[in-house]
Design an enzyme around this catalytic site. Structure first.
Site, mmCIF file in Angstrom:
data_model
loop_
_atom_site.group_PDB
_atom_site.id
_atom_site.type_symbol
_atom_site.label_atom_id
_atom_site.label_comp_id
_atom_site.label_asym_id
_atom_site.label_seq_id
_atom_site.Cartn_x
_atom_site.Cartn_y
_atom_site.Cartn_z
ATOM 1 N N HIS A 82 10.697 -23.700 -22.367
ATOM 2 C CA HIS A 82 9.850 -22.512 -22.194
ATOM 3 C C HIS A 82 9.491 -22.220 -20.748
ATOM 4 O O HIS A 82 8.948 -21.155 -20.455
ATOM 5 C CB HIS A 82 8.574 -22.625 -23.034
ATOM 6 C CG HIS A 82 7.545 -23.488 -22.389
ATOM 7 N ND1 HIS A 82 7.510 -24.839 -22.583
ATOM 8 C CD2 HIS A 82 6.547 -23.187 -21.525
ATOM 9 C CE1 HIS A 82 6.531 -25.351 -21.874
ATOM 10 N NE2 HIS A 82 5.928 -24.377 -21.208
HETATM 11 C C1 UD1 Z 1 2.275 -20.550 -20.985
HETATM 12 C C2 UD1 Z 1 1.814 -21.306 -19.740
HETATM 13 C C3 UD1 Z 1 2.480 -22.673 -19.694
HETATM 14 C C4 UD1 Z 1 2.356 -23.416 -21.015
HETATM 15 C C5 UD1 Z 1 2.950 -22.532 -22.098
HETATM 16 C C6 UD1 Z 1 2.967 -23.193 -23.456
HETATM 17 C C7 UD1 Z 1 1.188 -19.924 -17.825
HETATM 18 C C8 UD1 Z 1 1.593 -19.473 -16.493
HETATM 19 N N1 UD1 Z 1 2.112 -20.602 -18.532
HETATM 20 O O1 UD1 Z 1 3.610 -20.107 -20.806
HETATM 21 O O2 UD1 Z 1 1.862 -23.442 -18.674
HETATM 22 O O3 UD1 Z 1 3.024 -24.662 -20.942
HETATM 23 O O4 UD1 Z 1 2.178 -21.331 -22.149
HETATM 24 O O5 UD1 Z 1 3.586 -22.382 -24.401
HETATM 25 O O6 UD1 Z 1 0.085 -19.684 -18.230
HETATM 26 N N2 UD1 Z 1 4.848 -14.811 -26.321
HETATM 27 C C9 UD1 Z 1 4.883 -14.381 -27.634
HETATM 28 N N3 UD1 Z 1 3.872 -14.754 -28.448
HETATM 29 C C10 UD1 Z 1 2.849 -15.532 -28.056
HETATM 30 C C11 UD1 Z 1 2.822 -15.947 -26.706
HETATM 31 C C12 UD1 Z 1 3.807 -15.607 -25.857
HETATM 32 O O7 UD1 Z 1 5.792 -13.677 -28.058
HETATM 33 O O8 UD1 Z 1 1.968 -15.841 -28.865
HETATM 34 C C13 UD1 Z 1 5.957 -14.468 -25.419
HETATM 35 C C14 UD1 Z 1 5.947 -13.096 -24.885
HETATM 36 O O9 UD1 Z 1 7.306 -12.698 -24.833
HETATM 37 C C15 UD1 Z 1 5.457 -13.270 -23.472
HETATM 38 C C16 UD1 Z 1 5.989 -14.620 -23.111
HETATM 39 O O10 UD1 Z 1 5.946 -15.346 -24.328
HETATM 40 O O11 UD1 Z 1 5.877 -12.259 -22.662
HETATM 41 C C17 UD1 Z 1 5.283 -15.360 -22.044
HETATM 42 O O12 UD1 Z 1 3.967 -15.681 -22.358
HETATM 43 P P1 UD1 Z 1 3.029 -16.336 -21.229
HETATM 44 O O13 UD1 Z 1 1.659 -15.886 -21.434
HETATM 45 O O14 UD1 Z 1 3.625 -16.187 -19.887
HETATM 46 O O15 UD1 Z 1 3.036 -17.838 -21.634
HETATM 47 P P2 UD1 Z 1 4.169 -18.936 -21.769
HETATM 48 O O16 UD1 Z 1 5.492 -18.586 -21.243
HETATM 49 O O17 UD1 Z 1 4.084 -19.374 -23.190
#
Ligand code: UD1
Length: 370
Positions: free
Chosen positions: A205
């Protein structure tokens, strides 16, 4: 004493759970959980509140996904409004996510005390959003709860006041000890037909992998080449989108040795990890869980915050280079290197980190009131 704990992502819920449980029982403390809404899918958030029997957050700020600046800024604005109305004595932030930094920054700006759980972890890789988040959070904090001796040293090297640093151990280890008896009884292996089978687990991820078509391609090709081994891949939503955009999802679906599944529950992940022949991951938390569960880990990163797991021989860093992934995976399987040393001492604590943290929070408040 009133404490507000700010979280927003899957790993933050897991590492906060033992503290929340301990706080609920503590008569000297009123403890409230604020959810930023960074993770919003049921299987990335609410499911863990249910599984770990946690009280509902007092509020969910519903920030959701977006570019880093937007997401962090939006959180700061909403957290400020929330904290001004809750009026806590101290704000507790776990981990290294955008929710962590937004919570710490907002609290510091409105002159509330900040406590950081998992302080001092460093990868020394400033391309990682998590590294920026951790460093800035540590420098906003008044109480720094460090997991290991290494974390303490990192904080000292950055000139943080010695009295503010407390080596408490890892609340993720507390969580694992609390949930392992249930995980052992979990039926996921039977459900997936994996009972008694050799398999590996894969998770990806980190943006350095999920946002790079080259890295994703290398990892996918390496996994498909390991066709002697079944690979269970619980896919993070971010990674699923990126694999689909890169045209790699259909190859994974067609591959005979890859089993794609949605994100799993905490106890299911513990069970899968414990019985796996190998773990491939770019997660920080899973590297430690593999260590505790004695499963060799191939880390799909160039560096790690948890260098102890590498030094103790259960973790190898391979980045996203196909040939290196394959070589290390085969070496570890045949145990030519990285033989598990069944560490007699656990550098991540004794499973009582949460109790220690609560005690320090309560004592600190008493000192303030004297
Ligand atoms: C975040 C944390 C990371 C942690 C991880 C665990 C930051 C910078 N990163 O990354 O440290 O290890 O969470 O998972 O805060 N999305 C969904 N559904 C959800 C959540 C996310 O579809 O419930 C998808 C979306 O496409 C979104 C992408 O994930 O655009 C990125 O979400 P983001 O908030 O950046 O978090 P993570 O990549 O999960």
């Amino acid at each position: 004493m009133k404490c507000a704990l700010i979280l927003g992502t899957r790993p933050q819920i897991i590492k906060s759970a033992p503290i929340i449980h301990a706080a609920v029982k503590c008569s000297e403390m009123q403890f409230e959980v604020v959810h930023t809404g960074q993770h919003y899918d049921y299987e990335m958030s609410k499911r863990f509140f249910d599984e770990m029997s946690l009280p509902e957050p007092v509020t969910n700020l519903g920030v959701g996904s977006g570019p880093h600046g937007w997401q962090t800024g939006e959180m700061v604005m909403r957290i400020e409004r929330c904290l001004l109305s809750l009026k806590p004595d101290i704000v507790v932030v776990p981990g290294d996510t955008n929710s962590t930094l937004a919570g710490a920054l907002t609290a510091a700006k409105i002159h509330l005390k900040v406590a950081h759980i998992e302080a001092g972890a460093r990868s020394y890789d400033m391309r990682m959003p998590e590294e920026i988040n951790r460093r800035l959070t540590d420098h906003c904090a008044d109480l720094l709860f460090a997991v290991t001796e290494n974390c303490v040293k990192n904080l000292r090297n950055e000139g943080i006041t010695e009295d503010w640093i407390h080596q408490t151990g890892d609340t993720m280890y507390d969580a694992l000890l609390q949930h392992m008896p249930y995980a052992d009884k979990d039926g996921i292996l039977g459900k997936m037909g994996l009972e008694g089978q050799e398999y590996a687990v894969l998770t990806i991820h980190r943006p350095e992998n999920s946002d790079s078509v080259q890295n994703l391609t290398n990892i996918v090709e390496a996994m498909m080449s390991l066709d002697e081994l079944k690979i269970v891949f619980p896919v993070h939503p971010r990674t699923k989108n990126k694999l689909s955009e890169a045209g790699l999802l259909k190859h994974l679906k067609e591959a005979k040795n890859i089993v794609l599944i949605p994100p799993v529950k905490y106890r299911e992940m513990l069970k899968l990890t414990k019985h796996a022949r190998l773990l491939f991951t770019d997660s920080g938390g899973l590297q430690k869980e593999a260590f505790w569960l004695n499963t060799p880990c191939v880390t799909l990163r160039e560096n790690t915050e948890w260098t102890e797991t590498v030094e103790l021989g259960v973790n190898v860093l391979v980045g996203a280079k196909k040939e290196l992934i394959l070589k290390k995976a085969r070496d570890l399987q045949s145990r030519k290197e990285g033989v598990i040393k069944n560490a007699s001492s656990n550098p991540f604590g004794d499973g009582k980190a949460s109790e220690r943290i609560l005690q320090i929070l309560v004592n600190d408040e008493k000192l303030d009131k004297q």
